[in-house]
Scaffold this motif. Structure first.
Motif, short mmCIF file in Angstrom:
data_model
loop_
_atom_site.label_atom_id
_atom_site.label_comp_id
_atom_site.label_asym_id
_atom_site.label_seq_id
_atom_site.Cartn_x
_atom_site.Cartn_y
_atom_site.Cartn_z
N VAL A 1 1.29 -1.51 0.37
CA VAL A 1 0.47 -0.05 0.19
C VAL A 1 1.12 1.24 0.01
O VAL A 1 1.62 1.16 0.40
N LYS A 2 0.40 2.09 -0.84
CA LYS A 2 1.20 4.04 -0.82
C LYS A 2 0.72 4.28 0.18
O LYS A 2 -0.34 4.80 -0.34
N MET B 1 -4.49 6.10 1.80
CA MET B 1 -4.06 5.05 0.91
C MET B 1 -4.18 5.36 -0.67
O MET B 1 -5.54 5.49 -1.01
N ASN B 2 -3.91 4.40 -1.39
CA ASN B 2 -3.68 4.76 -2.67
C ASN B 2 -4.92 3.54 -3.01
O ASN B 2 -5.07 2.58 -2.79
N ASP C 1 -5.25 0.26 -4.64
CA ASP C 1 -4.10 -0.40 -2.77
C ASP C 1 -5.36 -0.44 -2.59
O ASP C 1 -5.27 -1.87 -2.17
N GLU C 2 -6.58 -0.13 -2.05
CA GLU C 2 -7.13 -0.38 -1.40
C GLU C 2 -8.51 -1.22 -1.67
O GLU C 2 -8.41 -2.31 -1.25
N MET D 1 -5.81 -4.29 -1.08
CA MET D 1 -6.33 -5.52 0.12
C MET D 1 -7.56 -5.49 0.70
O MET D 1 -8.08 -6.77 0.78
N ALA E 1 0.70 -6.35 5.26
CA ALA E 1 0.39 -5.38 5.18
C ALA E 1 1.93 -4.52 4.29
O ALA E 1 2.36 -4.28 5.80
N THR F 1 3.97 -1.03 3.05
CA THR F 1 4.43 0.54 2.43
C THR F 1 5.97 0.88 2.91
O THR F 1 6.96 -0.02 3.55
N GLN G 1 -0.89 4.87 7.35
CA GLN G 1 -1.58 3.87 5.89
C GLN G 1 -1.96 2.31 6.63
O GLN G 1 -2.42 1.71 5.83
N ALA H 1 -4.73 0.03 6.93
CA ALA H 1 -4.47 -2.13 6.17
C ALA H 1 -5.28 -2.75 7.30
O ALA H 1 -5.71 -3.32 7.26
N LEU I 1 -1.49 -5.51 -5.37
CA LEU I 1 -0.88 -4.60 -5.20
C LEU I 1 -1.97 -3.42 -6.28
O LEU I 1 -2.37 -4.06 -7.58
#
Lengths: 248, 383
Positions: free
Chosen positions: A7-8, A35-36, A39-40, A43, A60, A62, A71, A75, A115
């Motif tokens: 996650v970014k 969170m991007n 990426d969510e 997740m 998770a 990062t 973030q 997650a 991702l």
């Protein structure tokens, strides 16, 4: 099977982006970070795989500044079991991220790395593919459906011509597209519980990863301001106006 | 006291997102159909909204008052009907049990209230006793191990969906005032408890309200809150003190939404060749709204922090309720004014919110009752 989700931390998608006056990037001071979104989705997919009984643990990961732990907390509140924070202060390039994820994959031996297909800050869209190459494992990118079948995954991908379904051997890299799922709202009691879940902190040096200096952003500029429109009376006038402007 | 900055921010962020993405788009539908869809109710339960202020040991989030008002600011940004659905479980429906209930009563009801498995309502108002609550006539006559309740409770929020009621009833007919009143927890399925037809209201459509009628309803003595007769009115007043702060915070949330709507409109709408936001008379309407809303927000936070240190904040809570509910009335009026003719039309949120906020000046103690509470406290302190 373990699942690893990267996650970014990016500027929240609701924020109106402002470019720094010197063109060196966008303003992030005092700006809401999240969170991007892709990426969510990754997740959420990992959670669904686990909830269906096809995975035991979700990790998770990062890569970023200290605050990127926020973030990871999100997650964890969504349902990840533990988290790894690779602390790095400078901007991360896709190759560096891929190297980090490769090192972590070697260590954690996940059955799948999920991702987002891209991050909404730099829109590079390369990390997943680079990871697959470095890890020497199959990749299923732009996933809009993921079905697990033993040691294989059937993944539907959104491609220009429509939908393409491929089968990959696990472990594999899956990058997630917008229509794969709708991420859940984080439940308030889970936010409280997430505080007790572990976050391991590590660094590029600990992982034996060298930052990739290959990419340099030379300028960032806002899109041109919208020009005022013009109303026309008829279709004919519209066609001739478009022709006059060389647009058709 | 805020226990953890990061957790709190995440919590508020989660509520904010749910309000923006899930609730705001449904506002018109809820107003038209006069009900909040079942799946949204389930989502609000899953999210944890029913247990915001219920202690953690009973499965709630156990938010401090300061945290609770911060959450209410966010929840206030959408139609009050949504807040109302889980409002009574966090507020007037459950607080009697939390503040004065016996351990057994807490164990029995709070965990299910926290998850939203059951919904609680608060029965104080009667056809002949509104602001003069201490004159209520619903009776509770002791008969062995039971109390027999008789009477009618009026305009009870969430009664149509409630599973349990906190009921104020007179256990001592000789004592006409507050001291003759006791508080009970009454299950909906108790024989002799029935509901009137839902009322048609000016606004807040989707927040159901009806009468609750007790006709020889036999309630176990174990359901007397705190196990003691004659303290029910005190319980009710303590419940309302806390409720007033919560409602005040909701008023600020709605006011912030109204200001946002008005600001947005003023930037889009052009007259005399320019945005109406550039006219000073419009700017005055916006600025007055902003300043008043900020004042209400500040005083509510101050009072909430105070309440986290000591429970008696009657005077301050009444100040907040009076100021915030009147403030949101003025802000709604200005928001409609800024919208001009559009503000009178159903398709704009300000028209609906204008009607919704009218209730805030009336329920959980009218503005005039707040004035009395404030002035009486002032006099008592000065004497």
């Amino acid at each position: 099977m373990k699942l690893m989700v990267s996650v970014k931390r990016v500027v929240d998608y609701n924020v109106r982006i402002q470019v720094k006056p010197d063109g060196s990037g966008v303003v992030t001071d005092g700006v809401k970070m999240s969170m991007n979104p892709f990426d969510e989705i990754a997740m959420e997919e990992a959670l669904r795989i686990k909830e269906a009984g096809n995975a035991e643990e979700i990790i998770a990961v990062t890569i970023g500044e200290q605050k990127a732990q926020e973030q990871l907390r999100t997650a964890l509140a969504m349902g990840a079991d533990r988290a790894i924070h690779v602390e790095v202060d400078e901007d991360i390039q896709p190759l560096t991220a891929a190297r980090v994820l490769k090192a972590l994959a070697d260590k954690e031996q996940p059955g799948m790395v999920l991702l987002g297909k891209q991050a909404i800050d730099d829109d590079q869209g390369q990390t997943g593919q680079m990871l697959a190459a470095l890890w020497d494992r199959p990749q299923a990118t732009f996933a809009s459906k993921v079905d697990l079948d033993g040691q294989k995954a059937k993944v539907t991908r959104e491609v220009d011509a429509g939908l393409e379904t491929i089968e990959v051997d696990l472990p594999a890299v899956v990058t997630t597209d917008l229509r794969l799922n709708e991420p859940r709202y984080v439940k308030l009691p889970d936010i409280m519980k997430a505080k007790k879940k572990p976050i391991d902190t590590t660094s590029l040096a600990d992982l034996g990863v060298e930052a990739a200096p290959g990419l340099k952003v030379t300028n960032t500029a806002p899109p041109p301001e919208r020009q005022g429109g013009k109303k026309v009376e008829s279709v004919d006038e519209l066609v001739s106006e478009l022709k006059n402007r060389g647009l058709i | 006291m805020i226990r953890d900055e990061e957790i709190l921010e995440q919590l508020l962020d989660s509520i904010r997102r749910f309000v923006r993405e899930r609730l705001i788009p449904l506002e018109e539908q809820v107003a038209d159909e006069d009900r909040v869809p079942d799946d949204v109710i389930s989502e609000m339960k899953e999210l944890g909204l029913y247990g915001l202020s219920i202690p953690e040991e009973y499965g709630g989030l156990g938010l401090t008052m300061e945290e609770e008002v911060l959450a209410a600011f966010e929840v206030g940004k959408t139609a009050p009907a949504f807040r109302s659905a889980f409002g009574t479980n966090n507020g007037i429906g459950s607080q009697g049990i939390i503040l004065d209930g016996t351990d057994e009563q807490k164990q029995r009801y709070l965990p299910r209230l926290a998850t939203g498995e059951i919904v609680a309502s608060f029965c104080l108002t009667e056809p002949d006793s509104g602001s003069d609550a201490a004159s209520l006539r619903t009776s509770a006559r002791k008969d062995g191990d039971e109390y027999i309740l008789n009477g009618t409770k009026r305009w009870i929020t969430n009664a149509p969906s409630a599973d349990v009621f906190t009921v104020m009833a007179r256990t001592n007919p000789e004592e006409k005032g507050a001291r003759g009143i006791s508080a009970f927890v009454v299950d909906r399925d108790t024989p002799g408890v029935s509901l009137g037809a839902p009322y048609k209201k000016m606004g807040q459509h989707g927040a159901p309200v009806c009468d609750v009628i007790f006709d020889d309803a036999r309630v176990p003595a174990a359901n007397l809150i705190g196990g003691q007769e004659g303290t029910g009115f005190k319980t009710a007043m303590k419940v309302l003190d806390k409720g007033r702060l919560h409602i005040s915070a909701v008023c600020v949330g709605v006011a912030e939404r109204l200001i946002e709507e008005a600001m947005h409109f003023a930037l889009e709408r052009k007259q005399f060749g320019q945005r109406i936001a550039d006219f000073q008379l419009i700017q005055a309407l916006l600025a007055d709204s902003r300043a008043e809303c900020y004042a209400a927000r500040s005083m509510i936070l101050e009072t909430a922090r105070l309440r986290d240190q000591r429970p008696d904040v009657s005077e301050q809570a009444a100040c907040c309720k009076m100021f915030a509910s009147e403030m949101v009335g003025r802000v709604a009026d200005r928001a409609v004014q800024i919208h001009g003719g559009a503000g009178y039309m159903r398709e704009y949120a300000v028209e609906r919110l204008y009607r919704d906020v009218r209730l805030f000046r009336i329920y959980e103690g009218t503005t005039q009752i707040q004035q009395l509470v404030i002035a009486r406290n002032m006099i008592r302190n000065a004497e």
